[in-house]
Design an enzyme around this catalytic site. Structure first.
Site, PDB file in Angstrom:
ATOM      1  N   SER A 233      49.120 139.978  65.260  1.00  0.00           N
ATOM      2  CA  SER A 233      49.262 140.763  66.488  1.00  0.00           C
ATOM      3  C   SER A 233      50.562 140.433  67.205  1.00  0.00           C
ATOM      4  O   SER A 233      51.349 141.330  67.550  1.00  0.00           O
ATOM      5  CB  SER A 233      48.071 140.502  67.415  1.00  0.00           C
ATOM      6  OG  SER A 233      46.866 140.896  66.805  1.00  0.00           O
ATOM      7  N   ALA A 234      50.814 139.143  67.449  1.00  0.00           N
ATOM      8  CA  ALA A 234      52.010 138.749  68.194  1.00  0.00           C
ATOM      9  C   ALA A 234      53.284 139.035  67.403  1.00  0.00           C
ATOM     10  O   ALA A 234      54.272 139.546  67.951  1.00  0.00           O
ATOM     11  CB  ALA A 234      51.931 137.273  68.565  1.00  0.00           C
TER      12      ALA A 234
ATOM     13  N   HIS B 220      37.713 133.420  68.272  1.00  0.00           N
ATOM     14  CA  HIS B 220      38.735 133.484  69.312  1.00  0.00           C
ATOM     15  C   HIS B 220      39.398 132.116  69.531  1.00  0.00           C
ATOM     16  O   HIS B 220      39.570 131.690  70.679  1.00  0.00           O
ATOM     17  CB  HIS B 220      38.125 133.938  70.647  1.00  0.00           C
ATOM     18  CG  HIS B 220      37.423 135.247  70.582  1.00  0.00           C
ATOM     19  ND1 HIS B 220      36.376 135.590  71.415  1.00  0.00           N
ATOM     20  CD2 HIS B 220      37.625 136.326  69.781  1.00  0.00           C
ATOM     21  CE1 HIS B 220      35.961 136.813  71.142  1.00  0.00           C
ATOM     22  NE2 HIS B 220      36.700 137.281  70.140  1.00  0.00           N
TER      23      HIS B 220
ATOM     24  N   GLU C 204      55.463 136.955  56.782  1.00  0.00           N
ATOM     25  CA  GLU C 204      54.002 136.993  56.836  1.00  0.00           C
ATOM     26  C   GLU C 204      53.435 136.413  55.554  1.00  0.00           C
ATOM     27  O   GLU C 204      53.845 136.781  54.444  1.00  0.00           O
ATOM     28  CB  GLU C 204      53.511 138.422  57.025  1.00  0.00           C
ATOM     29  CG  GLU C 204      52.037 138.678  56.744  1.00  0.00           C
ATOM     30  CD  GLU C 204      51.105 137.764  57.517  1.00  0.00           C
ATOM     31  OE1 GLU C 204      50.094 137.324  56.932  1.00  0.00           O
ATOM     32  OE2 GLU C 204      51.390 137.465  58.710  1.00  0.00           O
ATOM     33  N   ALA C 205      52.474 135.489  55.695  1.00  0.00           N
ATOM     34  CA  ALA C 205      51.906 134.816  54.530  1.00  0.00           C
ATOM     35  C   ALA C 205      51.016 135.723  53.699  1.00  0.00           C
ATOM     36  O   ALA C 205      50.843 135.494  52.497  1.00  0.00           O
ATOM     37  CB  ALA C 205      51.113 133.588  54.985  1.00  0.00           C
TER      38      ALA C 205
END
Length: 504
Positions: free
Chosen positions: A17-18, A443, A38-39
């Site tokens: 998201s970030a 979360h 990105e992994a």
């Protein structure tokens, strides 16, 4: 030898998201060259786009498969799903898009964080969204189109009626951060399909010549010249690479990923690093500390009347309430879920679930790497329910949930509580059930705590303390978890981080 990639102005590590927000916003300036690592994969399972299918995604290639250590409360490990792939957890989560209540952001200043109260964040919340509700304080032109469920499930509407019947407040906009009570919650669903961060932010930016995106890129460690971060070592399909940043490196790999990359780079608690046989480069004891999450206890009901097949995300209606009249803000969430979740008592084939979660948990845990190997799983210990206040909040919520389930609006469905069931009738037995059979609400936050004191990892401008040209911008910087699902807050943090980077 690692291959040397062309220099970029900014390297963003993590395409969740970030990271998607940062890549999109920073490359709006055509003179800023950005590399996004990105992994996970650029391609996600087909089920990722189908809202009711999200429970299957955590165990797919789109999830990391993390588990905590055995928890003191339950005597068992807890699954902690997080996304792996472009969009990160926004591509596998339950699509709830809600700000925490404004009071839950007051604690962000306890460690000295400046300018991060709810009102400070509000413009960034608004930047993220086009809120169909049109409620006051909501955004009208953001990349994310958010709205309550189209045609909520009838059993969930019965629960909403039951909440009103038992005296609970009916909110207009439970997602906006200003109200308490029960209402349909905003979702990241557009035209019947999930809208992830990759869909809303990254996809429109992919053709920009100043943006490079590399997937299946596992970050090994950060590179420093003196105390300045100048790049990152990573690998793709077993081949090592080195990328350099002219201006800054930004960690956006999430609460688990960002902290572990710092630790593998020799940044963290000296004891933790030595235990993992990593040389200490910069001692920062707060890295990996302050880990906390929303645990959730579930009440599972069997119904005689057939529950309609899910059309949306299963959890379409929620309530935000106070566990005690003197609480300084809402601290319990109740969410109505249109399927019977697995439970320890008996299988249920037709029914629904009421989830209860302490929204402002006091329990705190830790995260540390087990070795310098970037593929080794970290040691994750949220220490759920180790503070008795969290149990008291859950007990209050369960009492409210049971009153709702006993309302005439819900009883028309011919329901029977299967779990915990009628034998859990006093506080001790209910508390014991909650401790033993809770799950993560997925979360996790806090492992790179933001503030201005000695335990903080990043300062109020998200810069890693004691180092240059390195920031963290994701849920790991959250000092104290908001009183709702966290994805909307992570988007706002990233929007503000992009603003800070542009002004630096």
């Amino acid at each position: 030898m690692p291959s040397q990639e062309p220099d970029h102005d900014v390297i963003v590590i993590g395409g969740g998201s970030a990271g998607c927000v940062l890549a999109a916003r920073l490359t709006e300036d055509t003179n800023t060259r950005v590399l996004l690592l990105e992994a996970g994969s650029a391609e996600l399972p087909e089920a990722a786009a189908d809202p009711p299918a999200w429970p299957s995604l955590a165990a797919s290639e789109a999830g990391w498969g993390d588990r905590t250590v055995v928890q003191q409360a339950s005597g068992a490990p807890v699954a902690l799903p997080r996304g792996k792939g472009l969009g990160g957890s926004s591509a596998i989560n339950a699509m709830v898009f809600a700000r925490g209540h404004r009071t839950s952001y007051d604690a962000w200043s306890e460690h000295g964080a400046k300018g991060w109260a709810f009102d400070d964040l509000l413009p960034y919340f608004q930047l993220t969204e086009t809120a169909i509700s049109g409620a006051p304080g909501r955004g009208t032109a953001g990349p994310l189109t958010v709205a309550p469920a189209d045609r909520p499930n009838e059993v969930l509407l019965a629960c909403l009626d039951g909440a009103a019947e038992t005296g609970q407040r009916r909110a207009r906009d439970i997602s906006g951060g200003l109200e308490e009570g029960f209402a349909p919650v905003d979702l990241n669903i557009v035209a019947g399909r999930r809208q992830s961060a990759a869909d809303a932010y990254l996809a429109p930016a992919l053709n920009r010549p100043n943006l490079d995106v590399v997937t299946r890129a596992t970050a090994h460690r950060l590179i420093f010249e003196g105390m300045r971060c100048v790049g990152v070592e990573y690998s793709v399909d077993g081949r090592a690479h080195t990328a350099r940043a002219v201006e800054e490196v930004v960690l956006a790999a999430g609460t688990i990923g960002s902290a572990t990359i710092l630790q593998r780079s020799g940044i963290g608690s000296a004891d933790d690093l030595r235990q993992a046989q990593v040389e200490v480069f910069h001692e920062l004891p707060g890295v990996g500390r302050n880990l906390h999450d929303h645990p959730r206890a579930n009440l599972v009901y069997q119904a005689q009347r057939p529950v309609p097949t899910a059309r949306n995300n299963h959890g379409e209606i929620m309530g935000l309430l106070r566990s005690a009249p003197d609480a300084n803000g809402p601290d319990v969430q109740i969410i109505f879920i249109d399927i019977p979740l697995p439970n320890p008592v008996a299988p249920v084939t037709n029914g629904f679930t009421i989830g209860v979660s302490p929204m402002r948990p006091r329990s705190r845990g830790s995260l540390r790497i087990s070795s310098a190997d970037p593929y080794a799983p970290p040691v994750i210990d949220p220490r759920y329910f180790t503070d008795e206040a969290d149990i008291r909040a859950v007990l209050s919520g369960i009492g409210t949930a049971r009153r709702i389930a006993s309302s005439s609006a819900v009883s028309e469905w011919g329901i029977e509580e299967i779990s915990p069931g009628p034998f859990a009738s006093d506080e001790d037995s209910i508390a014991d059930h909650a401790r033993r059979y809770f799950g993560s609400y997925c979360h996790p936050v806090g492992t790179c705590l933001m503030g201005e004191d000695e335990v903080s990892v990043v300062d109020s401008e998200l810069r890693v303390r004691g180092l240059d040209a390195l920031r963290v911008a994701d849920g790991s910087v959250i000092p104290s978890i908001p009183s709702s699902n966290t994805n909307a807050t992570v988007y706002a943090i990233a929007e503000r981080a992009a603003d800070l980077l542009r002004r630096s």
